[in-house]
Design a protein around this motif. Structure first.
Motif, short mmCIF file in Angstrom:
data_model
loop_
_atom_site.label_atom_id
_atom_site.label_comp_id
_atom_site.label_asym_id
_atom_site.label_seq_id
_atom_site.Cartn_x
_atom_site.Cartn_y
_atom_site.Cartn_z
N MET A 6 0.85 -1.19 0.00
CA MET A 6 0.00 0.00 0.00
C MET A 6 0.89 1.24 0.00
O MET A 6 1.86 1.33 0.74
N ALA A 7 0.56 2.20 -0.85
CA ALA A 7 1.34 3.43 -0.93
C ALA A 7 1.10 4.30 0.30
O ALA A 7 0.03 4.28 0.89
N ASP A 8 2.12 5.05 0.66
CA ASP A 8 2.00 5.98 1.78
C ASP A 8 1.11 7.15 1.34
O ASP A 8 1.44 7.85 0.39
N PRO A 9 -0.05 7.39 2.00
CA PRO A 9 -0.95 8.45 1.56
C PRO A 9 -0.34 9.84 1.70
O PRO A 9 -0.84 10.80 1.13
N PHE A 10 0.75 9.96 2.43
CA PHE A 10 1.38 11.27 2.63
C PHE A 10 2.57 11.47 1.70
O PHE A 10 3.28 12.45 1.80
N ASP A 11 2.80 10.52 0.79
CA ASP A 11 3.88 10.61 -0.19
C ASP A 11 3.63 11.83 -1.08
O ASP A 11 2.63 11.88 -1.80
N PRO A 12 4.51 12.83 -1.04
CA PRO A 12 4.27 14.06 -1.82
C PRO A 12 4.34 13.85 -3.33
O PRO A 12 3.91 14.71 -4.09
N SER A 13 4.85 12.70 -3.78
CA SER A 13 4.94 12.47 -5.22
C SER A 13 3.63 11.95 -5.81
O SER A 13 3.48 11.90 -7.02
N LEU A 14 2.66 11.59 -4.96
CA LEU A 14 1.37 11.10 -5.47
C LEU A 14 0.59 12.26 -6.08
O LEU A 14 0.44 13.31 -5.47
N GLU A 41 -7.29 7.46 0.83
CA GLU A 41 -6.05 8.19 1.10
C GLU A 41 -6.34 9.67 1.38
O GLU A 41 -5.74 10.26 2.29
N ALA A 42 -7.27 10.25 0.64
CA ALA A 42 -7.66 11.64 0.89
C ALA A 42 -8.28 11.76 2.29
O ALA A 42 -7.98 12.71 3.02
N ALA A 43 -9.10 10.80 2.67
CA ALA A 43 -9.71 10.81 4.00
C ALA A 43 -8.63 10.75 5.09
O ALA A 43 -8.71 11.47 6.09
N ARG A 44 -7.62 9.91 4.88
CA ARG A 44 -6.54 9.81 5.87
C ARG A 44 -5.79 11.13 5.98
O ARG A 44 -5.44 11.55 7.08
N ARG A 45 -5.55 11.78 4.84
CA ARG A 45 -4.86 13.08 4.89
C ARG A 45 -5.67 14.12 5.65
O ARG A 45 -5.12 14.96 6.35
N LEU A 46 -6.99 14.05 5.50
CA LEU A 46 -7.88 15.01 6.16
C LEU A 46 -8.22 14.60 7.59
O LEU A 46 -8.83 15.36 8.32
N ARG A 47 -7.86 13.36 7.95
CA ARG A 47 -8.18 12.81 9.27
C ARG A 47 -9.68 12.76 9.50
O ARG A 47 -10.20 13.13 10.54
N ILE A 48 -10.40 12.34 8.43
CA ILE A 48 -11.84 12.15 8.52
C ILE A 48 -12.16 10.73 8.09
O ILE A 48 -11.30 10.03 7.54
N GLY A 49 -13.37 10.30 8.32
CA GLY A 49 -13.77 8.96 7.95
C GLY A 49 -13.94 8.80 6.45
O GLY A 49 -14.21 9.75 5.72
#
Length: 68
Positions: free
Chosen positions: A1-9, A16-24
């Motif tokens: 699984m790719a790191d959702p915080f990888d700046p190259s994505l 992954e967007a939800a994880r970045r936003l810290r929402i469900g």
């Protein structure tokens, strides 16, 4: 699984967007379907451009606070 915080994505899954936003995940899907967070379709897949996440946060910061 790719790191959702990888700046190259360039494109993120909704999860992954939800994880970045810290929402469900469900909340993020609702925001995508409502057009609050930009998304694109690639084939049959729904993806969120990485720069749409900070754009959404900026919109939130400039909304007037609701008075209860």
């Amino acid at each position: 699984m790719a790191d959702p915080f990888d700046p190259s994505l360039v494109l993120l899954t909704v999860e992954e967007a939800a994880r970045r936003l810290r929402i469900g995940r469900t909340t993020c899907f609702r925001l995508v379907l409502a057009g609050e967070i930009e998304s694109v379709t690639v084939g049959r897949l729904r993806r969120v451009p990485a720069d749409a996440v900070p754009t959404y946060v900026a919109k939130l910061r400039h909304r007037p606070a609701h008075v209860a």
